[in-house]
Write an enzyme that holds these catalytic residues in place. Sequence first.
Site, PDB file in Angstrom:
ATOM      1  CB  SER A 123      -7.794  17.149   2.083  1.00 54.40           C
ATOM      2  OG  SER A 123      -8.390  16.219   1.271  1.00 54.40           O
ATOM      3  CG  HIS A 144      -8.907  13.562   6.419  1.00 51.46           C
ATOM      4  ND1 HIS A 144      -7.570  13.848   6.415  1.00 51.46           N
ATOM      5  CD2 HIS A 144      -9.250  13.438   5.110  1.00 51.46           C
ATOM      6  CE1 HIS A 144      -7.129  13.905   5.169  1.00 51.46           C
ATOM      7  NE2 HIS A 144      -8.123  13.646   4.363  1.00 51.46           N
ATOM      8  CD  GLU A 156      -5.125  13.336   9.433  1.00 47.51           C
ATOM      9  OE1 GLU A 156      -3.890  13.350   9.429  1.00 47.51           O
ATOM     10  OE2 GLU A 156      -5.801  14.174   8.801  1.00 47.51           O
ATOM     11  CG  ASN A 200      -3.568  15.535   3.312  1.00 46.27           C
ATOM     12  OD1 ASN A 200      -2.987  14.591   2.778  1.00 46.27           O
ATOM     13  ND2 ASN A 200      -4.874  15.689   3.254  1.00 46.27           N
TER      14      ASN A 200
HETATM   15  N1  3HC Z   1     -11.548  -0.104  -3.372  1.00 45.57           N
HETATM   16  C1  3HC Z   1     -11.511  -1.386  -2.952  1.00 45.57           C
HETATM   17  N2  3HC Z   1     -10.463  -2.201  -3.126  1.00 45.57           N
HETATM   18  C2  3HC Z   1      -9.416  -1.724  -3.795  1.00 45.57           C
HETATM   19  C3  3HC Z   1      -9.378  -0.395  -4.271  1.00 45.57           C
HETATM   20  C4  3HC Z   1     -10.511   0.417  -4.037  1.00 45.57           C
HETATM   21  N3  3HC Z   1     -10.573   1.671  -4.448  1.00 45.57           N
HETATM   22  N4  3HC Z   1      -8.205  -0.207  -4.875  1.00 45.57           N
HETATM   23  C5  3HC Z   1      -7.520  -1.365  -4.787  1.00 45.57           C
HETATM   24  N5  3HC Z   1      -8.256  -2.273  -4.129  1.00 45.57           N
HETATM   25  C6  3HC Z   1      -7.868  -3.632  -3.806  1.00 45.57           C
HETATM   26  C7  3HC Z   1      -7.774  -4.532  -5.008  1.00 45.57           C
HETATM   27  O1  3HC Z   1      -9.024  -5.135  -5.302  1.00 45.57           O
HETATM   28  C8  3HC Z   1      -6.744  -5.557  -4.552  1.00 45.57           C
HETATM   29  O2  3HC Z   1      -7.358  -6.517  -3.705  1.00 45.57           O
HETATM   30  P1  3HC Z   1      -6.767  -8.026  -3.554  1.00 45.57           P
HETATM   31  O3  3HC Z   1      -5.401  -7.884  -2.932  1.00 45.57           O
HETATM   32  O4  3HC Z   1      -7.760  -8.698  -2.649  1.00 45.57           O
HETATM   33  O5  3HC Z   1      -6.740  -8.573  -4.947  1.00 45.57           O
HETATM   34  C9  3HC Z   1      -5.803  -4.754  -3.676  1.00 45.57           C
HETATM   35  O6  3HC Z   1      -6.530  -3.569  -3.313  1.00 45.57           O
HETATM   36  C10 3HC Z   1      -4.547  -4.350  -4.376  1.00 45.57           C
HETATM   37  O7  3HC Z   1      -4.916  -3.568  -5.502  1.00 45.57           O
HETATM   38  P2  3HC Z   1      -4.084  -3.461  -6.829  1.00 45.57           P
HETATM   39  O8  3HC Z   1      -3.370  -4.756  -7.077  1.00 45.57           O
HETATM   40  O9  3HC Z   1      -4.973  -2.930  -7.895  1.00 45.57           O
HETATM   41  O10 3HC Z   1      -3.048  -2.306  -6.585  1.00 45.57           O
HETATM   42  P3  3HC Z   1      -2.063  -2.042  -5.386  1.00 45.57           P
HETATM   43  O11 3HC Z   1      -1.505  -3.285  -4.804  1.00 45.57           O
HETATM   44  O12 3HC Z   1      -1.131  -1.035  -5.872  1.00 45.57           O
HETATM   45  O13 3HC Z   1      -2.983  -1.352  -4.261  1.00 45.57           O
HETATM   46  C11 3HC Z   1      -3.435   0.775  -3.356  1.00 45.57           C
HETATM   47  C12 3HC Z   1      -3.639  -0.175  -4.520  1.00 45.57           C
HETATM   48  C13 3HC Z   1      -4.128   0.187  -2.107  1.00 45.57           C
HETATM   49  C14 3HC Z   1      -4.111   2.066  -3.725  1.00 45.57           C
HETATM   50  C15 3HC Z   1      -1.892   0.947  -3.061  1.00 45.57           C
HETATM   51  O14 3HC Z   1      -1.226   1.324  -4.249  1.00 45.57           O
HETATM   52  C16 3HC Z   1      -1.600   2.025  -2.033  1.00 45.57           C
HETATM   53  O15 3HC Z   1      -1.659   1.755  -0.837  1.00 45.57           O
HETATM   54  N6  3HC Z   1      -1.237   3.239  -2.503  1.00 45.57           N
HETATM   55  C17 3HC Z   1      -0.969   4.387  -1.627  1.00 45.57           C
HETATM   56  C18 3HC Z   1      -2.262   5.107  -1.422  1.00 45.57           C
HETATM   57  C19 3HC Z   1      -2.122   6.276  -0.501  1.00 45.57           C
HETATM   58  O16 3HC Z   1      -1.033   6.702  -0.129  1.00 45.57           O
HETATM   59  N7  3HC Z   1      -3.271   6.854  -0.109  1.00 45.57           N
HETATM   60  C20 3HC Z   1      -3.304   8.078   0.670  1.00 45.57           C
HETATM   61  C21 3HC Z   1      -3.442   9.238  -0.261  1.00 45.57           C
HETATM   62  S1  3HC Z   1      -3.507  10.798   0.550  1.00 45.57           S
HETATM   63  C22 3HC Z   1      -5.126  11.001   0.940  1.00 45.57           C
HETATM   64  O17 3HC Z   1      -5.971  10.180   0.700  1.00 45.57           O
HETATM   65  C23 3HC Z   1      -5.454  12.255   1.647  1.00 45.57           C
HETATM   66  C24 3HC Z   1      -6.651  12.927   1.057  1.00 45.57           C
HETATM   67  O18 3HC Z   1      -6.971  14.012   1.892  1.00 45.57           O
HETATM   68  C25 3HC Z   1      -6.427  13.403  -0.350  1.00 45.57           C
END
Ligand code: 3HC
Length: 390
Positions: A123, A144, A156, A200
């Site tokens: 990260s 990343h 990235e 990040n």
């Molecule tokens: N794997 C596969 N599919 C997934 C999943 C996963 N882990 N999580 C959710 N889904 C799918 C669901 O099956 C659903 O599919 P559908 O539309 O076909 O039914 C769809 O995603 C929507 O899921 P939910 O209804 O459960 O929930 P959300 O609509 O809230 O979506 C989310 C979940 C995609 C995680 C959304 O909330 C989101 O985009 N959140 C922001 C995430 C973010 O900002 N990520 C970056 C974090 S920082 C990072 O990663 C950096 C690292 O270095 C730490």
Amino acid sequence: MKQSDIKKIAVIGAGDMGHGIAEVCAMSGCTINLYDITQEFVDNGKRKITQSLEKQVAKQKMSQDDFNQIIGSIHCYTSLKEAVSDIDLMIEAAPEVLDLKKKIFREADGYAPKDAILASNTSSMSITGMAEATGRPDQVAGIHFFNPPAMMKLVEVIRGDTTSDDTMNICYEFIEGLNNFRGAMVPVRVEKDTPGFIFNRVNAPVGLYMAELYDKGFVDPEAVDAKIRSTGAPMGPYELMDYTGLDINLNGMEYSRANLSPEFKPSGWLKKLNEAGKLGKKTGEGIYKWPGGARPVIDMSKADPNFDVMDVVCLQVNEGTKLLEAGVAVSAAEIDKAMIYGGGNAFGPFTLAKDMGWQKVAERCEAISNKLGIKWFLPTETLKKGDIQL
Ligand code: 3HC
């Protein structure tokens, strides 16, 4: 080696990120050697991939034949030597401990074919440090992904101090060829090895700001998350901390404290939750409760009227200008692209803040800095001069 030569990939670590990376690469036609230190961990990762793909089959978004083919292309290993012995690319997704990552790179370098590229999904940690642990520092880069890889399109591609142009280009083109459930992945070049890279790093002051506000009792996390969600963001910052893991957040803070500024001191509440094993979604509780991994229900009627979302945007823009000054990102537009595809947002911070005028953005950063006594938030020369092309 060419991009088209990348057919077999070792994913090192089958946790939250590792299993998702393996899933996306397998869906895109690669053969995967999935490695973890115990059979239980690696089986757990493959089980999560199976469950995720089964949902696609149930929704008729994937055929049973494709499912069988993808699952059949993922092979589980608990021996690093065997996992990397015949690969074209390694993507390391082990815990965020630099010494552990260096050890993996050192060992993998001894076992992997000489022309294989060794990459890290870290990260924020030093790609150059990992490259130094190998005898092929020109063939080491950062790749990343964002959580969850099956849904977030940003990747990235990070140049360490010794990464060759060929390695950067092969990794970039490789990512261009990948697809997740939302379509084609979006690579963004990170031209210098800097803590937090682009996404990040731009969010680092936001994490510090949110931690301080909560620590000082100025905000209720749910009220802030509701306010930010009301602008169309998929998650508010506190829920996102829980989602990605408070252990990851603590490690990131510590790394920023050591490598950016002592002001990135982890707050008391973050340390306490970590000590209590309340790490967010993965343990069922963090800032919020996550029963069975289900998302917390945010009461949108609680949206904090006094919380100004533009404060967050201004801090992101200011941090982004530091990346422009240092030549880490090639343009403000590229930073916006990273922030859109890494976080599922409609717009990036530069686009959102542009109409305020850069002078006003600088003044807002200065005011936040004075209010919280944090120098890191002070505006850069680039921002004060408004020297930003968009
Ligand atoms: N794997 C596969 N599919 C997934 C999943 C996963 N882990 N999580 C959710 N889904 C799918 C669901 O099956 C659903 O599919 P559908 O539309 O076909 O039914 C769809 O995603 C929507 O899921 P939910 O209804 O459960 O929930 P959300 O609509 O809230 O979506 C989310 C979940 C995609 C995680 C959304 O909330 C989101 O985009 N959140 C922001 C995430 C973010 O900002 N990520 C970056 C974090 S920082 C990072 O990663 C950096 C690292 O270095 C730490």
